[in-house]
Design a protein around this motif. Structure first.
Motif, short mmCIF file in Angstrom:
data_model
loop_
_atom_site.label_atom_id
_atom_site.label_comp_id
_atom_site.label_asym_id
_atom_site.label_seq_id
_atom_site.Cartn_x
_atom_site.Cartn_y
_atom_site.Cartn_z
N GLU A 103 -10.27 -5.26 -11.05
CA GLU A 103 -9.86 -4.55 -9.83
C GLU A 103 -10.76 -4.94 -8.67
N GLY A 104 -12.05 -4.85 -8.91
CA GLY A 104 -13.01 -5.16 -7.86
C GLY A 104 -12.81 -6.57 -7.34
N ALA A 105 -12.59 -7.50 -8.26
CA ALA A 105 -12.47 -8.91 -7.84
C ALA A 105 -11.26 -9.10 -6.96
N HIS A 106 -10.09 -8.55 -7.37
CA HIS A 106 -8.95 -8.85 -6.51
C HIS A 106 -8.98 -8.06 -5.22
N TRP A 107 -9.62 -6.89 -5.24
CA TRP A 107 -9.74 -6.17 -3.98
C TRP A 107 -10.68 -6.89 -3.01
N THR A 154 -0.94 -13.15 -6.97
CA THR A 154 -1.71 -13.49 -8.16
C THR A 154 -2.03 -12.26 -9.00
N ILE A 155 -2.19 -11.13 -8.33
CA ILE A 155 -2.50 -9.90 -9.09
C ILE A 155 -1.43 -9.69 -10.15
N GLY A 156 -0.18 -9.97 -9.76
CA GLY A 156 0.89 -9.82 -10.75
C GLY A 156 0.96 -11.00 -11.69
N TYR A 157 0.84 -12.19 -11.13
CA TYR A 157 1.07 -13.39 -11.94
C TYR A 157 0.01 -13.53 -13.03
N MET A 158 -1.23 -13.19 -12.71
CA MET A 158 -2.31 -13.41 -13.67
C MET A 158 -2.62 -12.15 -14.48
N SER A 209 10.54 -9.28 -11.55
CA SER A 209 9.08 -9.24 -11.56
C SER A 209 8.57 -8.00 -10.84
N PRO A 210 7.30 -7.61 -11.11
CA PRO A 210 6.76 -6.41 -10.48
C PRO A 210 6.63 -6.57 -8.97
N ARG A 211 6.32 -5.47 -8.32
CA ARG A 211 6.36 -5.47 -6.86
C ARG A 211 5.30 -6.37 -6.23
N VAL A 212 4.13 -6.47 -6.87
CA VAL A 212 3.12 -7.36 -6.27
C VAL A 212 3.62 -8.79 -6.20
#
Lengths: 664, 484
Positions: free
Chosen positions: A29-33, A104-108, A477-480
């Motif tokens: 979480e921290g990394a993508h934020w 990427t949050i969703g893809y990875m 796919s998800p919303r992200v």
């Protein structure tokens, strides 16, 4: 303003450092934020700068931030040149980067499945990925904001490095390792040209600063140098072609294009960000930035024109026979990059950069759409196993449709404006090679429409060819993932309509891009330009529109109406198909010829010269004799005081004899 | 030039650093006498204060000055200031590193501080001497203290043997130095270096006598450097002496030796450069060859550092023999930074040593990275600096010296030195290999030592890196000291 420019660059760097070095502490979480926020701030500031420049409350900036060193009058500096061209690039780069971060949050999110169970390699891979893309954003911003060749080279290498790291992100896969090595080596070839070009510029113009170099070149445009024996060449031609060889490597122009299709081994967000929208356009940006230099050399521009035209058509053709969804898009990227290069070649830099911008949006959209399909297909990429996905993935379907229409140049979509502007510019140009280029780009339009809709129909329409298990799990796919698609679809459709006026025919790039009046095809076209709708109307009386329509129709006929036909055609035209399958043999030539030859030569040197001569005789031989000498000399250290004193006396006597009695 | 019958009051202020240090040394003696602290804590802190305050005084009073006092027997100038501050700083490091070690072995006595301080005083006097007698006085003060310091561990036969050898050979070398000086006095009738210089410039019949004296003096100076072939004492003394004493001899005394050379030969006999340059070339070549070769086969790190000293002394001599401001500046830079690096290397040895255990075998460094990554890293920095790898200060030191050597026309010597440095890489990098890639035999020694010791050592190690990245200021200072 200097502070803002610094912040734009440093935010992604700090984000990358935090996510990379403290990845295990701050968690996923921290990394993508932290990275998304830092890139988001960069985007907001870049947009602010762009708006400011357009509205006039920000002046173009050209200044030094930090002087690294001064050697013999040459200054090595970090500096920024921010004008409309770089501000536009900054905005595009940070926007696409931000979209990719979110996506990427969703893809990875299930990346751990991509690593062998229990392997240490996958630990914190998620954070590492975010660190890399933020680092890429930093490097790319350094590249577009640079005001000197040294920083350009640094950033050029830095984006190359991140590209290398990301293509081989899944470094447990042999194919990924092969692909990133290939990308790295091919780019080395290009970078060597760039470096030689910078060397030529430095040697003949005595500076690394863009503005100073342009002034020096302008002051003495006919200066010549001799290379390869007696032939005299204009310095600007040699430097221009060498710099363009660098651009060919990064922007994947034939014959240095071979790495780009393989780079699809990297995760899809990377393909969208680096290998479609931003990094591969660095070459286009470079030539546009160097326009004052290139304008002095017809020869260099003709060279660029022919390379671009060749790439635009022939790389598109290969796209027709690919079955991997990402590879089709990759060949499409090659072809579109060819279009941009063609525009540069006819001095229509603004049109090239314009296409760069529209392409960044719709190609990022297409890649991310393809990624969305890949997520749904559980990371299968073969189009022959797809089909009929329309009903499962409506958002992906519609956004992909918009992106595809933009790509083929449907009237009113962004790609239409940029591609038509290029084609018209080539048509209007009388530069050597323009006739050939015009033919290539016209045929390219047909090919583009054909492969684009071939992909579209094979994936979304027709019978579903996937296995039972996959079909059961098909879902949107998800919303992200979908939100970035929608956000990218908006500019893909609209941006051309609003920006063609100022960017191509207006004065948006005044002061940033320089064109000699005699070469200025865009100004010539601009005489008839009455507005975007007039441009659309004009499109109906020129061939590209009908060629595109023919391409779509052919695709529809072959892949919807008569899906039995393609295999037949394939068997009838077997030799041609084989040539395309083999990508004209470039890969074989490089891998078996260049790489194989180098390895054979290296093997020879390793076995014979190194192992026998250097290691055996020189190194080990020397080491043995020194070891022997050490053993002997060590024995002189007897430990007896009178021996020591004796050595001293001997030394004294020898020196006395030598100097006192020898001096007579 | 003043004579005895025109006596004037000397400018005591100019010589305040030496006077202050002497006063402080006496104070340490008295305080320690009445202190009941078994660890001699007051003496330790007073000593460190004495060194720091003397350095501050030196910088304030002597930097940027070029003046003599005491009838021309004492001189204060820029390069003297650099060397003095360096010697004092190295002394500071030495005391900081040695306290735990000496205490563990029952050697931490008032005499240790006293003798060391007087040795420092000797170095300062040597560096500031402008007269043959002052020079000799300084050298002997330093040497006599060192003889005693080497013998401090009276119960150790090895230390006693080392002290004996050092003393006898040192006496021999001092005798030669003195003999050479007497030759000069005999020919010029003066002890003053400026007068001798003038006389040397106008040599006629006395040339042979002068050369005769020169050879003897070069031998005396070479002994202090430990240059081959006047080096035989070095390995035995380094090995036998208590490690803190070795540290002092290996670092501060080398800086003083540079001062001795520059005063006596570089300044006083500058007109004879064509002659002494040849001699120094021979010494440098032999030092480069022998040092590296024999260091290869050592298994004791103190002996290894001793042999590698020859190699570095060869480099310093190369800088000196250029006989030009650039060369002198390079030599001073080399000496200061080399001494600093070696001080830290001995510091690591001291850090790993424990009561009844000397961590002076190469095998003691095996697997150090697993036990203490920080000090393994520091040792790594020190070793690559001694090798001369860019990024550490050792690279710039070598580079400056080589540049000066090439400019002086000794390209072949520069090539030889570089080849020697490559050989040197073997034994320095071997330690790196042992620390990072080998498994320790048994538990291996753990780092010990107080927090202050560790902090100073860490800073010392990192300074090697910092100066390697930003060498500009120190280079500029060293070069400015010799600017014409």
């Amino acid at each position: 303003m200097k502070t803002i420019y610094l912040l734009i660059v440093l935010f992604p760097l700090v984000g990358a450092l935090i996510a990379g070095l403290l990845g295990s502490r701050i968690g996923r979480e921290g990394a993508h934020w932290v990275t998304s926020l830092s890139v988001g701030i960069s985007f907001a500031l870049s947009l602010l700068v762009l708006i400011g420049l357009m509205a006039g409350w920000v002046q173009p900036f050209n200044g030094t931030v930090y002087t690294w060193m001064v050697s013999e009058g040459i200054r090595f500096e970090v500096g920024f040149l921010v004008d409309n061209l770089s501000a536009m690039m900054m905005t595009v780069v940070t926007f696409v980067s931000l979209m990719v971060h979110v996506y990427t949050i969703g893809y990875m999110s299930h990346d751990e499945e991509n690593w062998p169970a229990g392997s240490l390699a996958g630990v914190n891979a998620y954070q590492r990925f975010f660190s890399y893309i933020a680092l890429f954003t930093f490097a790319m911003l350094m590249l577009v904001m640079s005001n000197n060749f040294l920083q350009l080279f640094f950033a050029w290498e830095a984006v190359g490095l991140v590209s290398y790291l990301l293509i081989g992100f899944w470094f447990n896969r042999p194919t990924a390792v092969f692909a990133n090595l290939k990308a790295f080596l091919v780019n080395r070839a290009g970078d060597f040209g760039l470096l030689l070009g910078i060397g030529a510029v430095l040697f003949y113009f005595g500076s690394l600063d863009y503005v100073e170099v342009f002034a020096a070149a302008e002051a003495d445009p006919d200066r010549t140098m001799s290379i390869f024996g007696g032939a005299e060449w204009k310095v600007v031609t040699v430097a221009g072609i060498l710099l363009f060889i660098g651009a060919m490597g990064k922007s994947a122009q034939a014959p240095l294009h071979v790495w780009l299709p393989d780079s699809m081994e990297g995760p899809t967000p990377i393909s969208a960000l680096i290998h479609a929208a931003t990094m591969v356009t660095a070459g286009i940006f470079l030539v546009a930035r160097m326009s004052p230099l290139y304008e002095l050399s017809e020869v260099a521009l003709s060279f660029i024109l022919v390379i671009g035209a060749f790439t635009a058509f022939f790389m598109g053709l290969i796209g027709l026979v690919q079955n991997d969804i990402k590879r089709v898009v990759a060949y499409s990227t090659l072809s579109q990059l060819g279009y941009m290069v063609v525009a540069l070649g006819v001095s229509a830099y603004a049109a090239g950069v314009f296409h760069l911008m529209t392409h960044a949006f719709f190609k990022a959209l297409l890649f991310l759409g393809a990624g969305s399909v890949i997520i749904a297909m559980h990371h299968k990429q073969d189009m022959r196993e797809m089909g009929g996905l329309k009903q499962y993935m409506p958002v992906t379907y519609w956004t992909m449709l918009l992106g595809t229409l933009a790509l083929i140049g449907f009237p009113g979509f962004s790609g239409f404006f940029s591609k038509d502007a290029i084609i018209e510019a080539v048509h209007a140009s009388d530069r050597a090679g323009a006739g050939f280029a015009y033919l290539m780009v016209l045929l390219g339009v047909f090919v583009t429409a054909l492969y684009s809709f071939r992909l579209f129909f094979m994936v979304f329409h027709g019978e579903g060819r996937m296995d039972h298990h996959t079909r059961e799990h098909l879902q949107e796919s998800p919303r992200v993932v979908t939100v970035p698609l929608i956000l990218l679809a908006v500019p893909s459709v609209l941006i051309g309509l609003f920006t063609i006026g100022p960017m191509v025919f207006g004065g948006f790039f005044d002061g940033a891009i320089f064109v000699h009046r005699a070469n200025d095809v865009l100004a010539y076209l601009g005489q008839d330009y009455t507005g975007p709708f007039g441009f659309i109307a004009h499109g109906f009386v020129t061939p590209p529109l009908y060629l595109a329509a023919a391409g779509v129709a052919t695709a529809w006929f072959l892949y919807i109406k008569r899906p039995d036909l393609p295999p037949v055609i394939q068997s009838r035209l077997r030799p041609l198909h084989a040539v395309l399958e083999n990508k004209y043999g470039f890969d074989d030539l490089y891998i078996k010829g260049v790489a194989g030859g180098s390895r054979a030569l290296g093997g020879f040197f390793s076995r014979v010269t190194d192992a026998r001569l250097i290691d055996g005789l020189l190194v080990n031989g020397t080491a043995r004799s020194i070891g022997w000498a050490a053993g002997v000399m060590r024995r002189l250290q007897t430990g007896y005081l009178y021996h020591y004193a004796f050595v001293m006396i001997i030394g004294l006597v020898v020196m006395l004899t030598w100097f006192v009695f020898g001096a007579r | 030039m003043t004579t005895a019958d025109a006596f004037e009051t000397p400018d005591l202020m100019l010589a305040l650093p030496e006077i202050w240090l002497l006063a402080m040394a006496c104070l340490v003696l008295v305080v320690d006498l009445f202190s009941k602290d078994r660890d001699h804590t007051p003496a330790f802190w007073l000593t460190q204060f004495a060194l720091v305050s003397t350095a501050v005084i030196t910088i304030n009073l002597q930097w940027g000055v070029d003046a003599t006092t005491f009838s021309g027997t004492y001189v204060a100038d820029d390069f003297g200031t650099i060397l003095k501050v360096a010697a004092l700083g190295l002394g500071f490091l030495g005391f900081a590193y040695s306290r735990d070690y000496m205490r563990d072995r029952g050697l931490l006595t008032g005499e240790f501080y006293m003798l060391s301080l007087f040795a420092m005083l000797g170095m300062l006097v040597t560096i500031s001497a402008h007269n043959l007698l002052t020079l000799y006085l300084g050298v002997e003060l330093m040497s006599l203290c060192f003889y005693a310091l080497v013998a401090m561990d009276r119960d150790s036969p090895r230390a006693s043997e080392a002290a004996m050898k050092y003393f006898v050979l040192g006496a021999l070398a001092s005798g030669m130095l003195l003999y050479g000086m007497s030759m000069l006095y005999g020919t010029t009738g003066s002890l003053d270096l400026a007068t001798i210089r003038e006389a040397a410039a106008t040599l006629e019949d006395n040339r042979i006598l002068f050369l005769f004296g020169l050879v003897f003096m070069v031998v005396g100076v070479a002994f202090k450097f430990g240059a081959v072939p006047f080096h035989m004492w070095v390995p035995d003394v380094y090995h036998g002496a208590p490690t803190p004493v070795t540290l002092m001899i290996a670092t501060a005394s080398k800086v003083a030796a540079v001062g001795l050379f520059l005063r006596l030969i570089g300044e006083g006999l500058e007109p004879l450069i064509a002659d002494w340059q040849q001699m120094i070339v021979i010494l440098a070549v032999l030092s480069l060859l022998v040092g590296n070769t024999v260091a290869l086969v050592q298994t004791n790190i103190k002996r290894m550092l001793a042999y590698s000293t020859f190699n570095h002394m060869g480099f310093i001599l190369m800088g000196l023999l250029a006989g030009a401001p650039g060369g002198y500046g390079a030599a001073v830079f080399y000496a200061v930074t080399y001494a600093m690096t070696v001080a830290a290397a001995f510091g690591v040895v001291l850090l790993l040593s424990q009561k009844n255990f000397e961590a002076d075998q190469l095998t003691d460094f095996k697997g150090l990275n697993e036990r203490s990554p920080l000090y393994a890293f520091i040792m790594l920095l020190l070793m690559i600096s001694l090798t001369g790898i860019p990024g550490t200060v050792g690279f710039y030191a070598k580079w400056l010296v080589l540049k000066a050597t090439v400019e002086a026309g000794f390209v072949w010597l520069a090539v030889l030195a570089v080849a020697g440095a490559v050989v040197g890489a073997f034994y320095y990098l071997r330690i790196v290999r042992l620390m990072y890639f080998d498994k320790p035999e048994g538990a291996g020694p753990q780092p010990s030592g107080s927090g202050g010791f560790r902090a100073v050592l860490t800073l010392n190690g990192l300074a090697v890196l910092a100066l390697g990245i930003f060498p500009g200021a120190l280079v500029a200072i060293c070069m400015a000291a010799f600017a014409p």
